[in-house]
Design an enzyme around this catalytic site. Structure first.
Site, short mmCIF file in Angstrom:
data_model
loop_
_atom_site.label_atom_id
_atom_site.label_comp_id
_atom_site.label_asym_id
_atom_site.label_seq_id
_atom_site.Cartn_x
_atom_site.Cartn_y
_atom_site.Cartn_z
N GLY A 1 0.55 -1.82 0.24
CA GLY A 1 -0.20 -0.64 0.09
C GLY A 1 0.98 1.29 0.02
O GLY A 1 1.84 1.09 -0.50
N SER A 2 0.33 2.35 0.83
CA SER A 2 1.27 3.33 0.46
C SER A 2 2.38 3.63 1.52
O SER A 2 3.16 4.82 1.06
CB SER A 2 0.16 4.41 1.09
OG SER A 2 -0.69 4.80 0.77
N THR A 3 2.72 2.71 1.80
CA THR A 3 4.26 2.34 2.29
C THR A 3 5.34 2.68 1.38
O THR A 3 6.33 2.83 1.17
CB THR A 3 4.59 1.76 3.42
OG1 THR A 3 4.36 0.05 2.38
CG2 THR A 3 3.40 1.48 4.97
N LYS B 1 4.64 4.33 -1.06
CA LYS B 1 5.05 6.18 -2.13
C LYS B 1 6.60 6.53 -0.64
O LYS B 1 7.07 7.73 -1.82
CB LYS B 1 4.20 6.85 -1.25
CG LYS B 1 3.10 6.61 -1.90
CD LYS B 1 1.06 7.21 -1.05
CE LYS B 1 0.35 6.78 -1.32
NZ LYS B 1 -0.30 6.89 -1.18
#
Lengths: 493, 575
Positions: free
Chosen positions: B221-223, B225
């Site tokens: 997921g957003s980790t 990013k």
């Protein structure tokens, strides 16, 4: 070891005194060696208990003392009835037999409950039975020495013995499997909880018969021949007996499913034939027939199966024991792992885990021992076996009559061959076949039969060592007293 | 007839010669192979004849031995039951071993070459060489906090993992996989019981045997990013650089638009990079990934440890627990061109991107450590049977995925996440905490995975980096729950280091008197047990004999820094 096995020919003029001294010297050497090997066995037993139990029980010496006592009794019998017998044979056999009893007791210890180990009854378990069988077998051997005062007397019953031998071999083959089959080999007579292996006794009977038969027929077999490829081959009709024995051993292979016994009988016969006729062609024919038979059995086992399947399976295991390490190859794999774990020096008596090897009390006793006494110990045992076989052959060399030569040579060679077949089997040199390891494996039949063989060898070596003239009752003939031939011509009885 | 008889004698000798040669082959040449063969049960029984080494943390035994009366003389026990199961693993009689028990098996069993000197000495003294002891780098408070945090998560997640590493060294401070299991039944000497226990665990639908921290990969997921940001910063972007965002983004070739997790996040057409990370702006990072291209993203992820199939975490000198490879996955069309839809999805840690929690912790640790990625390890120290130090971990750098300036930019951005953005619940008073949350959709289940990766600094010096994963962490709130657990773990590390600093006993120093006494006592009891005598009764003091003294003397180094009697007394923790 101290006294020469073949004494210098005693001149006919020699008086009583030197001869007596000489025979008593041999017996004293035997006694000294016997005491030495019994001390070795005692030390082995003590080490086993010290290692396996962490303590030496108060009565660890009792089994050793019992076997030592009966061996000493045999020694006394020999002293009186076979004073010129080879002094190295009995101590060598006593060492093996004593170690066998001690090792089997050690196996009992391994299987016993931890809290019962310290006071295991002396006659309990496999070791205790072996101890009892040893006592009986040695008494039997002494009995043979007492009854048979001249080995040539045996030849009078040669045909009877031959018939008995063949019957003994055949009984398990014709018996239904439930009375004769153990671990895939039909070699037994089983009645209730009791079982004997008649084939073991057949060896002595068959050797006596072959020896007698060949002494009578050796001229025909060795003279009439055709020459082919530089080798003299016998006439077709003279091949009869060897073909008959070959068929007999093939039958053993097929119906009793045991390659080792077949190899043993056949090897025994071929060697006696070769010694009698001095013709290499017999050896070649014999080897070709045997290996031809074995290859045929392998091919038939692979394609047809049935009675040959057992041999095929064993050959497959031999070629790669680790292919099926948990089912077919399990015994072989565990045997090899035990030997390998032992390495050069072994884990020490009592320090290994020989109970991990299946059938360690019978077929695999050599591997079980090898884990604890290592390559060095096993090599020593091999040397002891070799000593017994070579001493037996020496008795054959020295004895003056052809019958004695053939019997001694045949028995000694068979003993050596049997050790080769079973030790070679458990160490992966040749396919494994269920033979007993003489004097080490648990089993009364084997022990008694092998002790009888030893008694016969002792009797013949006594005749060989006995001075020519002094023998009572004109024993061993050759009254002329002239220079002795190293190779005696056969004599009419 | 004598000539053939002699030849028969020669034949017998040849046969025996063959036997002898073959015996040499089996017992000498092949002996080692047979002795160590996996089919050889003897060696195993032999192993149980001597005490296996202890696995310990800060003087607490995590795996130790209990003398028995059976054929196998020592039973392996795990006093902390399930708490360290996925680190130390287990050493069963009949099944395969796992974890440190497997990775350090030779050393623990005493057969390692590193213990040669001990074995050589014991050959003469006649004693069984005991196994060596393994000291792990774990922090007990951190491990405890991780277990409690995961177990008490407010979002109803039953599976998850947490990893904490020391960014400066790579030393693992905590490693937890939830649910865990009790390894004690597996080590039972009753092999049927052990097998039954194993089967029960294996058939458990929650998969307690699986090590979710090391060997399971999930969409990050957003980790992820953080990786995009690193790639962007390396390509010349600054935290203040504006990137296109918006409430929705439709990648050029795809039919499904990418949206933000709530309408309030980055509806503007342009946001700064730092703002995009702080708010976790999906549209911004999806566009950024497409802008940068798949090569740069993949390359940066690889530099951070993605695609590494050989990583083991255990002893830095080799050996350890296998770590599954994290993957960026396929972002290409069948014709070989860039699949921009897949790339956009991958940029926000979806599509085929998969990550282990360890990898997450290592990303955070690398950022905290100024761009230096250290090799993770668990084995801090190896001690001989007499507790002599045999080896100490010397930290190893793997690479520099990012430069120092980029790392400090990234630190600043991640700190902003915790101070103002989605990771606020990871804050720790008096410390600088940075991090990144992640919420990953996985399959059709509406419950997403909640992630948090983060680090804590004190005066710019990194103390710890964590990754927390909550699988199927409810419909919302999973990532902030993970952030809270991450904060608790890091706080526990700080707490543990504070108490440790007061009481650290350097390795190799003599045992405190009470422990030396206990060891001597234990040695005598063992010797008595071997002799088969009854155990000592309570209050029955063994007569002080030369043997005990000799044992004690050998257990302690001859000269030690304490001999001068100048150390502060009473401050050393009894370990």
């Amino acid at each position: 070891m101290t006294a020469p096995a073949v004494p210098a020919p005693t001149p006919a003029t020699t008086g009583e005194m030197p001869r007596v001294r000489e025979s008593s010297g041999r017996r004293n050497a035997e006694l000294a060696l016997l005491i030495f090997v019994m001390l070795l066995v005692l030390a082995y037993s003590a080490t086993v208990e010290a290692t396996a139990l962490d303590t030496i029980t108060g009565d660890f010496w009792v089994p050793v003392a019992l076997v030592a006592g009966v061996f000493l009794g045999l020694h006394v019998v020999i002293r009186f009835l076979a004073p010129y017998a080879d002094p190295a044979i009995v101590p060598a056999v006593a060492l093996l037999n004593g170690l066998g009893v001690a090792f089997l007791r050690r196996i009992d210890l391994a299987f016993a409950d931890a809290n019962e180990r310290a006071d295991l009854p002396i006659f309990s378990g496999v070791g205790g039975r072996q101890l009892a069988w040893t006592l009986i077998a040695v008494v039997l051997a002494a009995g043979l020495l007492i009854i048979v005062r001249d080995h040539r007397a045996v030849s009078r019953y040669a045909y009877t013995l031959g018939l008995v031998g063949i019957i003994l071999v055949m009984i398990p083959a014709v018996l239904p499997s439930q009375f004769s089959e153990i671990n895939g080999a039909k070699l037994w007579i089983r009645v209730g909880g009791f079982q004997i292996q008649p084939g073991e006794f057949a060896k002595l009977a068959l050797v006596s018969f072959f020896a007698y038969y060949l002494v009578r027929k050796r001229e025909v077999l060795s003279l009439a021949s055709r020459r082919f490829l530089g080798i003299d081959f016998p006439r077709g009709r003279d091949l009869g007996p060897v073909v008959a024995v070959w068929l007999l051993s093939l039958m053993v292979l097929v119906f009793e499913k045991d390659l080792g016994t077949a190899l043993l009988y056949f090897g025994m016969f071929v060697v006696i034939l070769y010694v009698a006729t001095e013709r290499v062609s017999w050896l070649i024919i014999g080897l070709l027939l045997f290996f031809g038979g074995a290859v045929l059995a392998y091919v038939l086992g692979a394609s047809v199966g049935g009675p040959f399947a057992n041999f095929y399976q064993r050959a497959e295991i031999w070629m790669d024991p680790f292919a099926k390490p948990y089912d077919d190859g399990y015994q072989m794999v565990q045997s090899l792992l035990g030997l390998g774990t032992g390495g050069l020096f072994g884990a020490g008596p009592g320090g290994g885990q020989p109970n991990k090897i299946p059938l360690v009390v019978s077929d695999f006793v050599f591997a079980g021992l090898g884990e604890e006494i290592g390559l060095f110990g096993l090599s020593a045992l091999l040397v002891v076996y070799l000593l017994i076989a070579e001493r037996g052959l020496r008795a054959g060399l020295a004895v003056r009559d052809s019958f004695g030569k053939l019997v001694a040579g045949g028995l000694a060679f068979t003993l050596g061959l049997q050790v080769f077949v079973i030790v070679g089997g458990v160490t992966g040199l040749i396919p494994l076949t269920g033979q007993t390891t003489p004097f080490l494996s648990a089993g009364g039949s084997s022990l008694m039969a092998n002790w009888l063989i030893i008694a016969m060898l002792l009797r013949i070596s006594d005749a060989a060592g006995r001075p020519v003239t002094g023998a009572p009752g004109g024993r061993a003939g050759a009254a002329g007293g002239g220079p002795r031939h190293s190779c005696m011509v056969p004599r009419r009885r | 007839m004598n000539a053939p008889l002699r030849r028969a004698g020669v034949v017998v000798m040849v046969l025996f010669g063959l036997l002898f040669a073959n015996l040499n082959w089996v017992q000498a040449y092949k002996a080692d192979e047979y002795r160590t063969s996996p089919y050889n049960a003897r060696v195993q029984v032999d192993q149980y004849n001597r005490p296996r080494g202890v696995i310990e943390v800060s003087g607490k035994a995590l795996a130790e031995n209990q003398a028995t009366d059976g054929e196998l003389k020592y039973l392996r026990t795990y006093p902390f039951k399930s708490q360290f199961a996925h680190v130390i693993g287990y050493k069963p009689v009949n099944l395969g071993s796992t974890g440190i028990e497997q990775a350090e098996d030779e050393f623990l069993a005493g057969t390692s070459d590193r213990l040669f000197a001990d074995r050589f000495r014991d050959m003469f003294t006649g004693e069984e060489t005991a196994g060596g002891n393994v000291v792990l780098s774990l922090s007990l408070p951190a491990q405890d906090a991780a277990i409690k945090g995961l177990a008490n998560n407010p979002v109803g997640s039953t599976r998850g993992a947490a990893v904490a590493v020391d960014p400066k060294t790579g030393a693992i401070q905590a490693l937890v996989s939830m649910p865990s299991f009790d390894p004690n039944p597996l080590a039972s000497h009753d092999t049927e019981e052990a097998q039954a226990a194993y089967n029960r665990l294996k058939d458990d639908k929650e998969g307690p045997l699986r090590n979710r921290a090391l060997s399971e990969v999930l969409p990050p997921g957003s980790t992820f990013k953080v990786i995009d940001s690193a790639a962007a910063l390396e390509s010349g972007y600054k935290p203040e650089t504006s990137i296109p965002a918006g409430s929705s983004y439709l990648p050029p070739t795809s039919g499904t638009p990418i949206r933000n997790s709530s309408p309030g996040i980055c509806p503007e057409t342009q946001v700064t990079l730092i703002e995009a990370l702080t708010e976790s702006c999906n549209t911004g990072f999806a566009r950024l990934a497409v802008e940068l291209g798949s090569d740069k993203i993949k390359e940066k992820a690889k530099a951070f440890g993605f695609e590494d199939t050989d990583l083991k975490v255990g002893n830095l000198d080799g050996g350890g627990i296998n770590v599954a490879a994290s993957r960026t996955g396929d972002m290409q069309n069948p014709d070989g061109g860039e699949d921009q839809a897949a790339l956009a999805q991958s940029g926000i840690g979806q599509n085929n991107v998969r990550m282990t929690p360890l990898e997450g912790a290592m990303i955070a640790a690398t950022v905290a450590n100024g761009g230096e990625r250290m090799r993770p390890y668990l084995v801090q120290q190896l001690l001989g049977p007499d507790r002599r130090t045999i080896g100490t971990a010397s930290p190893k750098k793997i690479n520099n995925p990012i430069t120092g300036p980029v790392a400090s930019d990234l630190q600043q951005m991640m700190v902003s996440v915790v101070e103002r953005g989605t990771g606020r619940r990871a804050q720790i008073d008096g410390f600088t905490v940075g991090g990144k949350t992640g919420t990953a959709q996985d399959g059709d289940d509406e419950r997403d995975h909640g992630w948090f990766i983060g680090f804590v600094l004190k005066n710019g010096e990194p103390i710890s980096a964590v990754c927390v994963l909550l699988e199927r962490a409810g419909v919302s709130g999973g990532s902030s729950a993970a952030a809270e657990i991450g904060g608790q773990i890091m706080q526990a590390v700080i707490r543990g280091e504070a108490t440790d600093a007061q009481s650290r006993r350097p390795a190799g120093w003599p045992l405190p008197p009470r422990r030396a006494h206990r060891q001597r006592w234990h040695g005598r009891c063992l010797a008595r047990h071997r002799r088969g005598a009854r155990p000592y009764r309570r209050g029955e003091e063994p007569a002080p004999g030369p043997a005990g003294g000799a044992r004690l003397r050998r257990a302690l180094p001859r000269r030690s820094p304490h001999d001068g009697d100048n150390q502060p007394s009473g401050r050393r923790r009894r370990v």
